[in-house]
Design a protein around this motif. Sequence first.
Motif, PDB file in Angstrom:
ATOM      1  N   ASP A 159       0.864  -1.118  -0.002  1.00  0.00           N
ATOM      2  CA  ASP A 159       0.020  -0.029  -0.044  1.00  0.00           C
ATOM      3  C   ASP A 159       0.811   1.327   0.097  1.00  0.00           C
ATOM      4  O   ASP A 159       0.078   2.143  -0.309  1.00  0.00           O
ATOM      5  CB  ASP A 159      -0.912   0.119   1.113  1.00  0.00           C
ATOM      6  CG  ASP A 159      -2.086  -1.134   1.175  1.00  0.00           C
ATOM      7  OD1 ASP A 159      -2.331  -1.517   0.042  1.00  0.00           O
ATOM      8  OD2 ASP A 159      -2.578  -1.401   2.143  1.00  0.00           O
ATOM      9  N   TRP A 160       1.933   1.074   0.226  1.00  0.00           N
ATOM     10  CA  TRP A 160       3.133   2.394   0.202  1.00  0.00           C
ATOM     11  C   TRP A 160       3.684   2.416  -1.073  1.00  0.00           C
ATOM     12  O   TRP A 160       4.271   1.681  -1.626  1.00  0.00           O
ATOM     13  CB  TRP A 160       4.003   2.020   1.499  1.00  0.00           C
ATOM     14  CG  TRP A 160       3.461   1.938   2.652  1.00  0.00           C
ATOM     15  CD1 TRP A 160       3.024   0.903   3.350  1.00  0.00           C
ATOM     16  CD2 TRP A 160       3.074   3.125   3.558  1.00  0.00           C
ATOM     17  NE1 TRP A 160       2.521   1.140   4.556  1.00  0.00           N
ATOM     18  CE2 TRP A 160       2.405   2.769   4.760  1.00  0.00           C
ATOM     19  CE3 TRP A 160       3.249   4.363   3.459  1.00  0.00           C
ATOM     20  CZ2 TRP A 160       2.112   3.388   5.733  1.00  0.00           C
ATOM     21  CZ3 TRP A 160       2.943   5.379   4.513  1.00  0.00           C
ATOM     22  CH2 TRP A 160       2.399   4.545   5.461  1.00  0.00           C
ATOM     23  N   VAL A 161       3.468   3.770  -1.519  1.00  0.00           N
ATOM     24  CA  VAL A 161       4.052   4.253  -2.710  1.00  0.00           C
ATOM     25  C   VAL A 161       5.291   5.118  -2.693  1.00  0.00           C
ATOM     26  O   VAL A 161       4.847   6.164  -2.138  1.00  0.00           O
ATOM     27  CB  VAL A 161       2.934   4.873  -3.590  1.00  0.00           C
ATOM     28  CG1 VAL A 161       3.492   5.330  -5.240  1.00  0.00           C
ATOM     29  CG2 VAL A 161       1.864   3.808  -3.791  1.00  0.00           C
ATOM     30  N   PHE A 162       6.362   4.951  -3.241  1.00  0.00           N
ATOM     31  CA  PHE A 162       7.293   6.014  -3.246  1.00  0.00           C
ATOM     32  C   PHE A 162       6.916   7.313  -3.839  1.00  0.00           C
ATOM     33  O   PHE A 162       6.437   7.344  -4.925  1.00  0.00           O
ATOM     34  CB  PHE A 162       8.562   5.465  -4.007  1.00  0.00           C
ATOM     35  CG  PHE A 162       9.845   6.498  -4.136  1.00  0.00           C
ATOM     36  CD1 PHE A 162      10.609   6.626  -2.909  1.00  0.00           C
ATOM     37  CD2 PHE A 162      10.105   7.243  -5.223  1.00  0.00           C
ATOM     38  CE1 PHE A 162      11.756   7.638  -2.719  1.00  0.00           C
ATOM     39  CE2 PHE A 162      11.322   8.103  -5.348  1.00  0.00           C
ATOM     40  CZ  PHE A 162      12.191   8.321  -3.901  1.00  0.00           C
ATOM     41  N   ASP A 163       7.450   8.504  -2.914  1.00  0.00           N
ATOM     42  CA  ASP A 163       6.829   9.917  -3.331  1.00  0.00           C
ATOM     43  C   ASP A 163       8.032  10.600  -3.411  1.00  0.00           C
ATOM     44  O   ASP A 163       8.032  12.049  -3.773  1.00  0.00           O
ATOM     45  CB  ASP A 163       5.789  10.481  -2.328  1.00  0.00           C
ATOM     46  CG  ASP A 163       5.117  11.472  -2.897  1.00  0.00           C
ATOM     47  OD1 ASP A 163       4.520  11.418  -3.988  1.00  0.00           O
ATOM     48  OD2 ASP A 163       5.109  12.572  -2.230  1.00  0.00           O
ATOM     49  N   GLY A 164       9.165  10.527  -3.300  1.00  0.00           N
ATOM     50  CA  GLY A 164      10.308  11.168  -3.571  1.00  0.00           C
ATOM     51  C   GLY A 164      11.265  11.191  -2.419  1.00  0.00           C
ATOM     52  O   GLY A 164      11.236  10.309  -1.558  1.00  0.00           O
ATOM     53  N   THR A 165      12.402  12.150  -2.382  1.00  0.00           N
ATOM     54  CA  THR A 165      13.345  11.989  -1.496  1.00  0.00           C
ATOM     55  C   THR A 165      13.391  13.609  -0.836  1.00  0.00           C
ATOM     56  O   THR A 165      13.389  14.319  -1.884  1.00  0.00           O
ATOM     57  CB  THR A 165      14.896  11.759  -2.201  1.00  0.00           C
ATOM     58  OG1 THR A 165      14.633  10.320  -2.420  1.00  0.00           O
ATOM     59  CG2 THR A 165      15.741  11.845  -1.158  1.00  0.00           C
ATOM     60  N   ALA A 166      13.887  13.792   0.275  1.00  0.00           N
ATOM     61  CA  ALA A 166      13.876  14.997   0.700  1.00  0.00           C
ATOM     62  C   ALA A 166      15.050  15.108   1.682  1.00  0.00           C
ATOM     63  O   ALA A 166      15.461  14.256   2.398  1.00  0.00           O
ATOM     64  CB  ALA A 166      12.837  15.459   1.712  1.00  0.00           C
ATOM     65  N   ALA A 167      15.747  16.449   1.688  1.00  0.00           N
ATOM     66  CA  ALA A 167      16.764  16.773   2.488  1.00  0.00           C
ATOM     67  C   ALA A 167      16.303  16.847   4.062  1.00  0.00           C
ATOM     68  O   ALA A 167      15.230  17.252   4.289  1.00  0.00           O
ATOM     69  CB  ALA A 167      17.417  18.099   1.899  1.00  0.00           C
ATOM     70  N   GLN A 168      17.249  16.594   4.962  1.00  0.00           N
ATOM     71  CA  GLN A 168      16.881  16.598   6.188  1.00  0.00           C
ATOM     72  C   GLN A 168      16.448  18.192   6.607  1.00  0.00           C
ATOM     73  O   GLN A 168      15.529  18.173   7.495  1.00  0.00           O
ATOM     74  CB  GLN A 168      18.406  16.399   7.162  1.00  0.00           C
ATOM     75  CG  GLN A 168      18.093  16.747   8.567  1.00  0.00           C
ATOM     76  CD  GLN A 168      19.420  16.195   9.400  1.00  0.00           C
ATOM     77  OE1 GLN A 168      20.190  15.107   8.764  1.00  0.00           O
ATOM     78  NE2 GLN A 168      19.531  16.661  10.327  1.00  0.00           N
ATOM     79  N   ASP A 169      17.022  19.083   6.275  1.00  0.00           N
ATOM     80  CA  ASP A 169      16.797  20.499   6.562  1.00  0.00           C
ATOM     81  C   ASP A 169      15.151  20.787   6.034  1.00  0.00           C
ATOM     82  O   ASP A 169      14.620  21.841   6.572  1.00  0.00           O
ATOM     83  CB  ASP A 169      17.621  21.417   6.006  1.00  0.00           C
ATOM     84  CG  ASP A 169      17.720  21.446   4.485  1.00  0.00           C
ATOM     85  OD1 ASP A 169      17.360  20.652   3.860  1.00  0.00           O
ATOM     86  OD2 ASP A 169      18.522  22.597   4.062  1.00  0.00           O
ATOM     87  N   LEU A 170      14.585  20.017   5.280  1.00  0.00           N
ATOM     88  CA  LEU A 170      13.142  20.337   4.906  1.00  0.00           C
ATOM     89  C   LEU A 170      12.277  19.598   5.725  1.00  0.00           C
ATOM     90  O   LEU A 170      10.852  19.800   5.515  1.00  0.00           O
ATOM     91  CB  LEU A 170      12.996  19.603   3.158  1.00  0.00           C
ATOM     92  CG  LEU A 170      13.972  20.614   2.165  1.00  0.00           C
ATOM     93  CD1 LEU A 170      13.727  19.904   0.773  1.00  0.00           C
ATOM     94  CD2 LEU A 170      13.545  22.248   2.402  1.00  0.00           C
ATOM     95  N   LEU A 171      12.597  18.636   6.737  1.00  0.00           N
ATOM     96  CA  LEU A 171      11.912  17.962   7.356  1.00  0.00           C
ATOM     97  C   LEU A 171      11.589  18.647   8.890  1.00  0.00           C
ATOM     98  O   LEU A 171      12.657  19.266   9.356  1.00  0.00           O
ATOM     99  CB  LEU A 171      12.283  16.629   7.637  1.00  0.00           C
ATOM    100  CG  LEU A 171      12.265  15.966   6.286  1.00  0.00           C
ATOM    101  CD1 LEU A 171      12.656  14.359   6.622  1.00  0.00           C
ATOM    102  CD2 LEU A 171      10.900  15.707   5.588  1.00  0.00           C
ATOM    103  N   PRO A 172      10.546  18.330   9.537  1.00  0.00           N
ATOM    104  CA  PRO A 172      10.352  18.981  10.759  1.00  0.00           C
ATOM    105  C   PRO A 172      11.395  18.158  11.928  1.00  0.00           C
ATOM    106  O   PRO A 172      11.687  16.911  11.502  1.00  0.00           O
ATOM    107  CB  PRO A 172       9.001  18.453  11.301  1.00  0.00           C
ATOM    108  CG  PRO A 172       8.252  18.471  10.109  1.00  0.00           C
ATOM    109  CD  PRO A 172       9.187  17.736   9.067  1.00  0.00           C
ATOM    110  N   PRO A 173      12.116  18.615  12.838  1.00  0.00           N
ATOM    111  CA  PRO A 173      13.111  17.919  13.663  1.00  0.00           C
ATOM    112  C   PRO A 173      12.510  16.754  14.137  1.00  0.00           C
ATOM    113  O   PRO A 173      13.206  15.819  14.257  1.00  0.00           O
ATOM    114  CB  PRO A 173      13.369  19.254  14.727  1.00  0.00           C
ATOM    115  CG  PRO A 173      12.971  20.404  14.221  1.00  0.00           C
ATOM    116  CD  PRO A 173      11.990  20.006  13.174  1.00  0.00           C
TER     117      PRO A 173
END
Length: 64
Positions: free
Chosen positions: A33-47
Amino acid sequence: MDEYDLYINAKKPAIGLYVPKGASLPDLADKKDWVFDGTAAQDLLPPEVVEGIKADGHAFRDMD
């Protein structure tokens, strides 16, 4: 800088799952049920998401 892969639950698109870039999904019963949606850099995510990934190897996030 660390990067994380994002997977979205196709049945519940408001739920995201982050794992370290290139890591496979954790042992989930509904893995299909899980679909890959991309990659994010650490600084774009909440701590708290980054802390969860580092502590548990993955972190869920409310995408709404």
